[in-house]
Design a protein around this motif. Structure first.
Motif, PDB file in Angstrom:
ATOM      1  N   VAL A 116       6.489  13.808 -10.722  1.00 13.53           N
ATOM      2  CA  VAL A 116       5.859  15.016 -11.420  1.00 13.53           C
ATOM      3  C   VAL A 116       5.134  15.542 -11.362  1.00 13.53           C
ATOM      4  N   VAL A 117       4.085  16.700 -11.386  1.00 11.83           N
ATOM      5  CA  VAL A 117       3.762  17.045 -11.148  1.00 11.83           C
ATOM      6  C   VAL A 117       3.397  17.705 -11.748  1.00 11.83           C
ATOM      7  N   LEU A 118       2.322  18.032 -12.638  1.00 11.82           N
ATOM      8  CA  LEU A 118       0.981  18.793 -13.862  1.00 11.82           C
ATOM      9  C   LEU A 118       0.698  20.071 -13.466  1.00 11.82           C
ATOM     10  N   GLU A 119       0.429  21.019 -13.418  1.00 13.75           N
ATOM     11  CA  GLU A 119      -0.546  21.803 -13.252  1.00 13.75           C
ATOM     12  C   GLU A 119      -1.012  23.306 -13.976  1.00 13.75           C
ATOM     13  N   THR A 120      -1.789  23.520 -14.063  1.00 14.83           N
ATOM     14  CA  THR A 120      -2.625  24.316 -14.843  1.00 14.83           C
ATOM     15  C   THR A 120      -2.964  25.618 -14.233  1.00 14.83           C
ATOM     16  N   GLY A 121      -2.155  26.933 -14.176  1.00 10.99           N
ATOM     17  CA  GLY A 121      -2.096  28.391 -13.940  1.00 10.99           C
ATOM     18  C   GLY A 121      -1.689  28.091 -12.718  1.00 10.99           C
ATOM     19  N   PHE A 122      -0.752  28.535 -12.858  1.00 11.51           N
ATOM     20  CA  PHE A 122       0.558  28.670 -12.303  1.00 11.51           C
ATOM     21  C   PHE A 122      -0.239  30.177 -11.184  1.00 11.51           C
ATOM     22  N   GLY A 123      -0.299  30.893 -11.598  1.00 18.37           N
ATOM     23  CA  GLY A 123      -0.796  32.130 -10.706  1.00 18.37           C
ATOM     24  C   GLY A 123       0.647  32.456  -9.653  1.00 18.37           C
ATOM     25  N   LEU A 124       0.235  32.614  -8.487  1.00 15.79           N
ATOM     26  CA  LEU A 124       0.600  33.099  -8.209  1.00 15.79           C
ATOM     27  C   LEU A 124       2.117  32.586  -6.808  1.00 15.79           C
ATOM     28  N   GLY A 125       1.454  31.136  -7.721  1.00 20.42           N
ATOM     29  CA  GLY A 125       2.694  30.087  -7.246  1.00 20.42           C
ATOM     30  C   GLY A 125       2.667  29.476  -6.095  1.00 20.42           C
ATOM     31  N   ASN A 126       1.342  29.887  -5.261  1.00 19.45           N
ATOM     32  CA  ASN A 126       1.295  29.225  -4.226  1.00 19.45           C
ATOM     33  C   ASN A 126       0.768  27.534  -4.100  1.00 19.45           C
ATOM     34  N   ASN A 127       0.661  26.839  -5.317  1.00 15.60           N
ATOM     35  CA  ASN A 127       0.942  25.592  -5.424  1.00 15.60           C
ATOM     36  C   ASN A 127       2.079  24.671  -5.103  1.00 15.60           C
TER      37      ASN A 127
ATOM     38  N   SER B  78       4.429  23.717 -14.964  1.00 12.07           N
ATOM     39  CA  SER B  78       3.321  24.984 -14.341  1.00 12.07           C
ATOM     40  C   SER B  78       2.979  25.604 -15.735  1.00 12.07           C
ATOM     41  N   VAL B  79       2.141  25.921 -16.364  1.00 10.10           N
ATOM     42  CA  VAL B  79       2.119  26.508 -17.566  1.00 10.10           C
ATOM     43  C   VAL B  79       0.219  27.893 -17.338  1.00 10.10           C
ATOM     44  N   GLU B  80       1.419  28.172 -17.824  1.00 13.84           N
ATOM     45  CA  GLU B  80       0.931  29.915 -17.131  1.00 13.84           C
ATOM     46  C   GLU B  80       0.557  30.934 -17.996  1.00 13.84           C
ATOM     47  N   LYS B  81      -0.881  31.818 -18.377  1.00  6.62           N
ATOM     48  CA  LYS B  81      -0.599  32.825 -19.323  1.00  6.62           C
ATOM     49  C   LYS B  81      -0.351  33.717 -19.219  1.00  6.62           C
ATOM     50  N   HIS B  82      -0.977  34.269 -18.697  1.00  4.84           N
ATOM     51  CA  HIS B  82      -0.419  35.464 -17.846  1.00  4.84           C
ATOM     52  C   HIS B  82       0.300  35.920 -16.507  1.00  4.84           C
ATOM     53  N   PRO B  83       1.762  35.309 -16.408  1.00  5.04           N
ATOM     54  CA  PRO B  83       2.305  35.674 -14.984  1.00  5.04           C
ATOM     55  C   PRO B  83       2.076  37.012 -14.489  1.00  5.04           C
ATOM     56  N   LEU B  84       2.786  36.952 -13.346  1.00  6.54           N
ATOM     57  CA  LEU B  84       2.801  38.423 -12.866  1.00  6.54           C
ATOM     58  C   LEU B  84       4.552  38.446 -13.053  1.00  6.54           C
ATOM     59  N   ARG B  85       4.159  39.781 -12.913  1.00  9.82           N
ATOM     60  CA  ARG B  85       5.830  40.790 -13.194  1.00  9.82           C
ATOM     61  C   ARG B  85       6.334  40.382 -11.973  1.00  9.82           C
TER      62      ARG B  85
ATOM     63  N   GLY C 231      19.454  22.686  -4.549  1.00 11.14           N
ATOM     64  CA  GLY C 231      20.807  22.596  -5.498  1.00 11.14           C
ATOM     65  C   GLY C 231      20.055  20.805  -7.124  1.00 11.14           C
ATOM     66  N   GLY C 232      19.195  21.590  -7.499  1.00  7.39           N
ATOM     67  CA  GLY C 232      18.554  20.408  -8.529  1.00  7.39           C
ATOM     68  C   GLY C 232      17.680  19.602  -8.320  1.00  7.39           C
ATOM     69  N   ARG C 233      17.351  19.525  -6.590  1.00 10.59           N
ATOM     70  CA  ARG C 233      16.777  18.271  -6.323  1.00 10.59           C
ATOM     71  C   ARG C 233      15.197  18.554  -6.759  1.00 10.59           C
ATOM     72  N   VAL C 234      14.964  19.627  -6.532  1.00 13.79           N
ATOM     73  CA  VAL C 234      13.685  19.909  -6.866  1.00 13.79           C
ATOM     74  C   VAL C 234      13.716  21.311  -8.475  1.00 13.79           C
ATOM     75  N   GLU C 235      12.354  20.735  -9.001  1.00 19.44           N
ATOM     76  CA  GLU C 235      12.952  21.758 -10.292  1.00 19.44           C
ATOM     77  C   GLU C 235      11.548  22.295 -10.725  1.00 19.44           C
ATOM     78  N   LEU C 236      11.018  23.604 -11.413  1.00 20.35           N
ATOM     79  CA  LEU C 236      10.244  24.086 -11.564  1.00 20.35           C
ATOM     80  C   LEU C 236      10.286  24.452 -13.030  1.00 20.35           C
ATOM     81  N   LEU C 237       9.654  23.548 -14.361  1.00 18.86           N
ATOM     82  CA  LEU C 237       9.675  23.691 -15.022  1.00 18.86           C
ATOM     83  C   LEU C 237       8.182  24.347 -15.584  1.00 18.86           C
ATOM     84  N   LEU C 238       8.441  25.947 -15.632  1.00 17.36           N
ATOM     85  CA  LEU C 238       7.339  26.548 -15.640  1.00 17.36           C
ATOM     86  C   LEU C 238       7.366  27.556 -17.215  1.00 17.36           C
ATOM     87  N   GLY C 239       6.023  27.105 -17.796  1.00 18.02           N
ATOM     88  CA  GLY C 239       5.556  27.308 -19.475  1.00 18.02           C
ATOM     89  C   GLY C 239       4.741  28.425 -18.755  1.00 18.02           C
TER      90      GLY C 239
END
Length: 625
Positions: free
Chosen positions: A60-71, A93-100, A138-146
């Protein structure tokens, strides 16, 4: 919707393609020396990857600031390239201002990882507040985007991180992502050995991390930055985790699910995605023979002015359903109108991709008849054949079916549960049992505690019009609902009578359904039709929310749900009322996460709102005991 529900998208300056910038924060999203090169050096290698995830079941990786998603893309790519990778990668990852979506597409127009970037863009969610689960591989990688304020979301996440990526705009420009309060929130999601990496060497940040129990060091920086910060969590004293948040069946490899309807099928699907072999047991001769056997049903979110737990849960559930139906490739009617007479829609804000307010004329054009009210339009909502949905989930899960097999009792044994027939015969023995059979399992629930006392069995009758004077262009709900059957007819309904066990179709109930249909269609009088339809029963909780979670361990109840020890190896997933289609996908994911200890795909406040023990705790508080 309130400010809580509204997410403000990012404004991105693309005038310098090598370094997109945020005018609001006056900073670039990544180094001009290369987005992927920076992510690989600072965040992937800085957290000791790929070596640290090798041989692991889940990382499990936890990130602050998803931004463009490069990480995320860099971490996903490193996982893909590593033959010794962990079984499952969860990136939170959490992001206050996600991109359209359009801006995200533009940001990755020249991506070094075009295939992965395209998948991210394809699954990009509507920009609504809360947690969104995006599944890959197939569910083996998940992005939980807050989506929302990190200071609120970090408090609500339920997870333990193996690695942390601290990646906001510069501390002087975006201090809220680097201050003591936020870093302390991050530390609550760490466990001994959790690593942290960031491009910043901000001194106050390093001092705070040290005070929180991290061993902090400087490492070789990227490009023109001579140094960066890396850290490892090694606290002197361990924080006690809330008993109510512990995994209910950690390491389980097999599960028995009681109930072959929407709830049971969704649990089998979600658990199988986590590597758990499932057996689905039902007393009836086939899947979806009880409440889930209706020929058509709706799914959609809800909107209310305060964006309370009901609205937030239903929003998350509706989006999860939309995602799963797309993944399964299941044909269904897309788009749904919900007539609204109480709220002034013109004063409400829309959430593009999730819901939009329509005037009465706009709604009428979509429905194909003159509607008397404005409406919420849910582009991702719609209608589906519940039985087909159940069959698709069961097929995707590869679950073993045991039909015509009533379970009379559950017996708890050390490290397992035994399923017993009425004559005492042992049906099965397993470490994880999921109760997902609706009203048919009230006797089992009664044997396990007072939970059944809080539930009501509700009869529902829906009506079929073989020759319908109005077949809505999209499903319409409000005072009742109407769904075109694709053959010149329509389904409409449905009645609701508590405690009524009459299985026969009733003329009075049909008349009620047809009157609702006429009001929705704007007809002067209700149509006449032969008695036709279906009767089924729902299990309903007093607050009209489902019951998903563990049952209290024997002994006095704790003062808080999050402190209450639970019976190991047992999960309840029931009380779906009339929202089985819309709740199943999210419920299944929750059951899998609760059982195995994966990051929960729902905020802690909403986990409390659906906790099966909530009514017992409320009674205890009222009694003062």
């Amino acid at each position: 919707m309130t400010a809580r529900a509204v997410v403000t998208p990012a404004e991105v300056d693309f005038s310098e393609p090598a370094a997109p910038a945020s005018p609001a924060f006056g900073d670039v999203y990544h180094s001009r020396a290369g987005a992927q090169a920076q992510s690989r050096h600072v965040f992937v290698a800085g957290n000791g990857l790929p070596g640290r995830w090798q041989g692991r079941e889940r990382f499990v990786v936890l990130e602050t600031g998803f931004g463009l998603g490069n990480n995320f893309l860099a971490t996903w790519d490193a996982w893909r390239q590593d033959p010794a990778r962990c079984e499952r990668l969860v990136f939170v990852s959490v992001e206050k201002h996600p991109l359209r979506r359009d801006d995200l597409t533009r940001a990755h127009a020249a991506s070094e990882l075009p295939e992965l970037a395209a998948q991210l863009i394809e699954r990009w969610p509507p920009l609504t507040a809360g947690l969104h689960t995006l599944s890959f591989e197939g569910g083996r990688v998940e992005l939980l985007l807050g989506l929302g304020d990190a200071r609120e979301l970090l408090r609500e996440l339920v997870l333990e991180a193996d690695a942390i990526c601290l990646d906001g705009f510069a501390p002087k420009l975006n201090p809220e992502l680097w201050d003591d309060w936020l870093l302390k929130s991050l530390s609550r999601h760490a466990r001994p050995g959790t690593t942290l990496a960031t491009w910043s060497i901000h001194r106050p940040m390093r001092r705070t991390l040290t005070a929180l129990g991290f061993g902090v060091a400087l490492a070789q920086g990227f490009a023109n930055k001579p140094e960066m910060t890396v850290a490892r969590f090694a606290p002197r004293h361990l924080l006690q985790r809330p008993a109510g948040r512990e995994a209910l069946a950690p390491g389980a490899k097999r599960a028995v699910i009681l109930g072959a309807g929407l709830a049971g099928a969704a649990c089998a699907w979600a658990l199988s995605r986590q590597g758990v072999a499932c057996t689905v047991v039902d007393a009836l001769p086939g899947p979806a023979h009880a409440s889930s056997g209706n020929p058509a049903g709706l799914f959609h979110g809800t909107v209310n002015p305060d964006d309370g737990p009901h609205a937030r849960f239903n929003r998350a559930a509706s989006l999860a359903t939309q995602s799963l139906l797309a993944e399964l490739g299941l044909p269904h009617q897309r788009g749904l109108l919900r007539l609204e007479t109480r709220l002034a829609l013109a004063q409400m804000l829309e959430a593009p991709g999730y819901v939009q307010p329509l005037s009465a004329d706009e709604a009428s054009a979509r429905a194909g008849t003159a509607l008397g009210h404005p409406a919420w339009f849910y582009p991702g909502g719609g209608a589906v054949d519940p039985a087909a949905y159940v069959r698709a989930m069961l097929a995707a899960s590869a679950a073993k079916l045991m039909l015509n097999t009533p379970v009379a009792a559950l017996r708890e044994c050390p490290g397992c549960w035994q399923l017993l027939a009425a004559d005492g015969h042992l049906i099965d023995e397993v470490t994880l049992v999921v109760l997902a059979g609706g009203h048919g399992q009230l006797s089992l629930l009664s044997d396990l505690g007072p939970l059944a006392d809080d539930l009501v069995v509700q009869r529902g009758q829906l009506t079929h019009l073989a020759d319908a004077p109005w077949q809505p262009g999209v499903p319409v709900a409000g005072d009742g609902y109407a769904i075109a059957d694709g053959r010149g007819g329509a389904w409409c309904g449905a009645t609701a009578q508590d405690g009524d066990l009459d299985p026969d179709l009733r003329e009075a109930d049909q008349a009620d359904n047809l009157a609702r249909y006429a009001r929705l269609a704007g007809l002067a009088e209700a149509p006449q039709a032969p008695l036709a339809g279906r009767v089924a029963w729902r299990l309903v909780a007093p607050d009209r929310m489902p019951l998903i979670g563990g049952l209290a361990a024997p002994g006095p109840l704790a003062a808080q749900l999050r402190l209450q020890p639970r019976r190991p190896g047992l999960v309840v997933c029931t009380g779906f009322a009339s929202r089985g289609i819309g709740w199943a996908a999210l419920a299944g994911r929750l059951v899998a996460a609760l059982a195995l200890g994966a990051p929960r795909p729902l905020e802690a406040e909403l986990l409390d709102a659906i906790d099966p023990q909530r009514f017992a705790l409320r009674r205890q508080r009222r009694s003062g005991s």
